[in-house]
Design a protein around this motif. Structure first.
Motif, PDB file in Angstrom:
ATOM      1  N   UNK A 205       9.082  28.341  44.674  1.00 21.09           N
ATOM      2  CA  UNK A 205      10.100  29.081  44.481  1.00 21.09           C
ATOM      3  C   UNK A 205       9.607  31.060  44.518  1.00 21.09           C
ATOM      4  N   UNK A 206       9.952  31.051  45.891  1.00 19.85           N
ATOM      5  CA  UNK A 206      10.129  32.988  45.758  1.00 19.85           C
ATOM      6  C   UNK A 206      10.173  33.655  45.100  1.00 19.85           C
ATOM      7  N   UNK A 207      11.721  33.728  44.265  1.00 20.19           N
ATOM      8  CA  UNK A 207      11.455  34.318  43.805  1.00 20.19           C
ATOM      9  C   UNK A 207      12.536  33.942  42.975  1.00 20.19           C
ATOM     10  N   UNK A 208      12.286  33.620  41.466  1.00 25.12           N
ATOM     11  CA  UNK A 208      12.842  32.409  40.674  1.00 25.12           C
ATOM     12  C   UNK A 208      13.822  33.143  40.179  1.00 25.12           C
ATOM     13  N   UNK A 209      13.864  34.580  39.969  1.00 26.25           N
ATOM     14  CA  UNK A 209      14.872  35.443  39.026  1.00 26.25           C
ATOM     15  C   UNK A 209      15.975  35.601  40.035  1.00 26.25           C
ATOM     16  N   UNK A 210      16.571  35.315  41.412  1.00 20.29           N
ATOM     17  CA  UNK A 210      17.186  34.800  41.912  1.00 20.29           C
ATOM     18  C   UNK A 210      18.296  33.652  41.563  1.00 20.29           C
ATOM     19  N   UNK A 211      18.087  32.230  41.018  1.00 19.13           N
ATOM     20  CA  UNK A 211      17.764  31.679  41.039  1.00 19.13           C
ATOM     21  C   UNK A 211      18.618  30.900  39.603  1.00 19.13           C
ATOM     22  N   UNK A 212      20.100  30.087  40.207  1.00 19.59           N
ATOM     23  CA  UNK A 212      20.483  29.283  38.356  1.00 19.59           C
ATOM     24  C   UNK A 212      20.832  28.079  39.072  1.00 19.59           C
ATOM     25  N   UNK A 213      20.347  27.355  37.784  1.00 20.23           N
ATOM     26  CA  UNK A 213      21.175  25.903  37.966  1.00 20.23           C
ATOM     27  C   UNK A 213      21.523  25.763  37.375  1.00 20.23           C
ATOM     28  N   UNK A 214      22.989  25.434  37.340  1.00 19.64           N
ATOM     29  CA  UNK A 214      23.905  25.023  36.411  1.00 19.64           C
ATOM     30  C   UNK A 214      25.011  23.707  36.038  1.00 19.64           C
ATOM     31  N   UNK A 215      24.827  23.197  35.406  1.00 15.48           N
ATOM     32  CA  UNK A 215      25.213  21.519  34.521  1.00 15.48           C
ATOM     33  C   UNK A 215      26.812  22.080  34.697  1.00 15.48           C
ATOM     34  N   UNK A 216      27.846  21.905  35.257  1.00 14.79           N
ATOM     35  CA  UNK A 216      28.935  22.040  34.901  1.00 14.79           C
ATOM     36  C   UNK A 216      30.005  20.953  35.307  1.00 14.79           C
ATOM     37  N   UNK A 217      29.824  20.381  36.140  1.00 16.87           N
ATOM     38  CA  UNK A 217      30.526  19.028  36.700  1.00 16.87           C
ATOM     39  C   UNK A 217      31.071  17.893  35.921  1.00 16.87           C
ATOM     40  N   UNK A 218      29.858  17.830  36.140  1.00 20.10           N
ATOM     41  CA  UNK A 218      29.307  16.306  34.791  1.00 20.10           C
ATOM     42  C   UNK A 218      29.010  16.754  33.846  1.00 20.10           C
ATOM     43  N   UNK A 219      29.642  17.581  32.979  1.00 22.19           N
ATOM     44  CA  UNK A 219      28.825  17.585  31.941  1.00 22.19           C
ATOM     45  C   UNK A 219      29.739  17.154  30.713  1.00 22.19           C
TER      46      UNK A 219
END
Lengths: 160, 414
Positions: free
Chosen positions: B54-68
């Motif tokens: 991943x070129x720029x890790x600080x730019x990305x978010x992983x969100x667990x919200x729909x089936x959570x």
């Protein structure tokens, strides 16, 4: 040149009609989802799709939800082109990314008519006779579509 | 010819003069994937290269919200995979119960005026309230952005809405949103950016602007955008972000369409089944009893939404035949509710709290049965939403609170 059988849909077939949400949670591969395609709009279509079929839709095809599994299942079913009077942005984007040509054009076609599309020339013929024209794509986008979509384009070029 | 806000943001990013209709590739500042499309994005990313970085890790978010929290093993497996991916690559994980993806973006401090943020969800347009270009994209776009920070766009035409006047006390930005959607229909702003302008914007808080931008996708738009004014810069400053510079449209920018709305004439509105553009005033609605009220979602699950509900419901009880479900959009919202007493007031009024998540909108809990009718502060009421039952109505939190007390849809005026 793309040639296939016309499969007809109406207006406003959105993301949730292309692939109802209840089929998304199981993480099934797109190949196993093809039979559910368009279930929300025309339930007989998914199970009878053949590779090479061309979807001919009305206004606002693929609007609403931006879920990509529907278009992925369309690709898995062998659909290479969707002709619609207009597109919602979700499908327009997914179509280009997956290598399914979205053609904005108002054509008269019936179920199982033979449709031929010339993407470079911007021409559609129906049953070898009726001729329609559409706005040609810029080379960058046609490149993405014909090099197998966004991911394959990236794999080949290492960037966008 | 000058530019719209979006044309100017994209021009600055591209380093060249961008006009509506242009296809271009730019660096994105922020991306978000959620648990419906995230597993696809990860699988695509991992298929790009054998040992993908991943070129720029600080730019990305992983969100667990729909089936959570996960309510089936497939969802649990997806979540496990997403957590592992986030940890492996050093991406920010917004885990179960922390936030709905769109609120996570708003609160992230990374979506700033003039920035470009993308997410795997059509309602990513929500963050346009922060004067940023924030369209929804697909899983493959996120995969490529993880690898090289880049994304392709077709610069949208803009639909300008000038807002005048001051809203009445019982009118929220949700009523304005429904008014706009009812007038434009779901094909009103196809592929366009809804750009807001005008003096009335100063009357709407950032929470209300976020709700308004969230709803604009229901006009067929690609995104929505607000100007950057003192209300917004103060909001950023309160969050520790100082000196942001906004992007304003040029006076001679070209618009697909311009519309003027006097917000002082608006009344509380409701979207009736089966679509968000089937809108009428609450006052003109036939007597409609409801079995469930939901206050929450990426549209109206923010602190001010619950605060208004608490003011209405304080010392009262919900109608005995109504279930009142409350789903805050983030932990930050939930904590503010706890600290301010709003949480207790709503619990004492009979409200049932769901943890911060998509809740009933994500089809994860709180569905209605056959023949039941619900009123929700969310954005969509198309068939399938929340189980659908006899139909889902959509309103502001104010109308939702009064209706929870009455057992039928009302503005509380009679």
């Amino acid at each position: 040149m793309i040639k296939g059988r016309a499969r007809i849909l109406g207006n406003d077939v959105g993301g949730a009609q292309i692939m109802p949400g209840k089929y998304l949670v199981g993480m099934l591969p797109p190949e196993e989802l093809t039979r559910y395609l368009f279930e929300g709009a025309r339930a007989d279509l998914g199970p009878t799709l053949l590779a090479g079929d061309v979807i001919v839709a009305g206004d606002n095809f693929g609007g609403g939800s931006s879920r990509e599994m529907g278009p992925r299942a369309m690709k898995a079913a062998g659909i290479s082109c969707v002709i619609a009077k207009s597109f919602g942005r979700a499908f327009y984007r997914a179509g280009i990314n997956l290598g399914i040509l979205p053609v904005e054009c108002d054509i008269q076609a019936r179920e199982m008519d033979t449709v031929e599309i010339d993407p470079a020339g911007g021409v559609i013929t129906v049953n070898g006779a009726a001729v329609y024209r559409f706005r040609k794509y810029p080379p960058l986008i046609l490149g993405m579509i014909f090099e197998g979509g966004l991911l394959n384009y990236y794999r080949k070029h290492g960037t966008l | 010819m000058g530019g719209t806000i979006v044309e100017k943001i994209l021009s600055a990013k591209a380093g060249s003069d961008v006009r509506a209709g242009d296809l271009l590739i730019v660096d994105v500042d922020v991306t978000m994937m959620h648990d419906n499309n995230g597993p696809s994005a990860i699988a695509y990313f991992e298929s790009l290269k054998e040992k993908g970085i991943v070129r720029s890790p600080e730019r990305h978010m992983v969100v667990l919200d729909h089936m959570s929290p996960s309510n089936n093993v497939n969802a649990a497996n997806s979540h496990k995979k997403m957590r592992e991916f986030a940890r492996k690559h050093g991406l920010r994980l917004v885990d179960t119960g922390e936030a709905i993806c769109h609120q996570a973006l708003v609160e992230s401090g990374k979506v700033l005026p003039g920035s470009v943020a993308v997410g795997t969800d059509s309602h990513t347009c929500t963050s346009g309230a922060l004067n940023a270009f924030t369209p929804g994209v697909g899983a493959s776009d996120i995969a490529v952005a993880l690898a090289c920070d880049k994304c392709w766009f077709r610069a949208p035409r803009s639909f300008r809405i000038n807002l005048h006047g001051k809203p009445r006390k019982n009118v929220m930005s949700k009523d304005l949103a429904l008014h706009i959607i009812g007038g434009l229909t779901e094909r009103g702003a196809p592929y366009q950016c809804v750009e807001f302008a005008g003096g009335a914007i100063a009357h709407f808080s950032v929470d209300e602007r976020v709700a308004l931008c969230n709803m604009m996708i229901e006009t067929g738009a690609k995104c929505a955008i607000m100007p950057c004014d003192e209300v917004l810069t103060d909001w950023f400053a309160a969050r520790g972000i100082h000196g942001v510079t906004g992007v304003a449209p040029d006076a001679d920018a070209e618009y697909a369409r311009v519309m003027d709305i006097d917000v002082s004439r608006l009344e509380p509105m409701v979207a009736v089944p089966p679509s968000p553009d089937a809108v009428r005033t609450v006052a003109s609605l036939p007597h409609t009893t409801i079995q469930q009220v939901v206050i929450g979602s990426c549209t109206n699950g923010r602190f001010e939404d619950f605060k208004i509900a608490a003011e209405i419901m304080k010392g009262k009880q919900k109608h005995p035949e109504v279930r009142l479900l409350l789903a805050p959009a983030s932990r930050e919202v939930e904590l503010r509710m706890l600290e301010s007493g709003v949480y207790r007031t709503l619990a004492e009024a009979g409200g049932v709290f769901i943890m911060p998540s998509c809740g009933p909108c994500g089809l994860n809990c709180g569905l209605v049965g056959a023949g039941e009718t619900a009123l929700a502060t969310s954005n969509r009421n198309i068939p399938g939403t929340m189980g659908s039952g006899n139909g889902i109505f959509v309103s502001s939190p104010l109308v939702a609170a009064y209706s929870a007390l009455a057992g039928y849809i009302t503005t509380g005026d009679e």
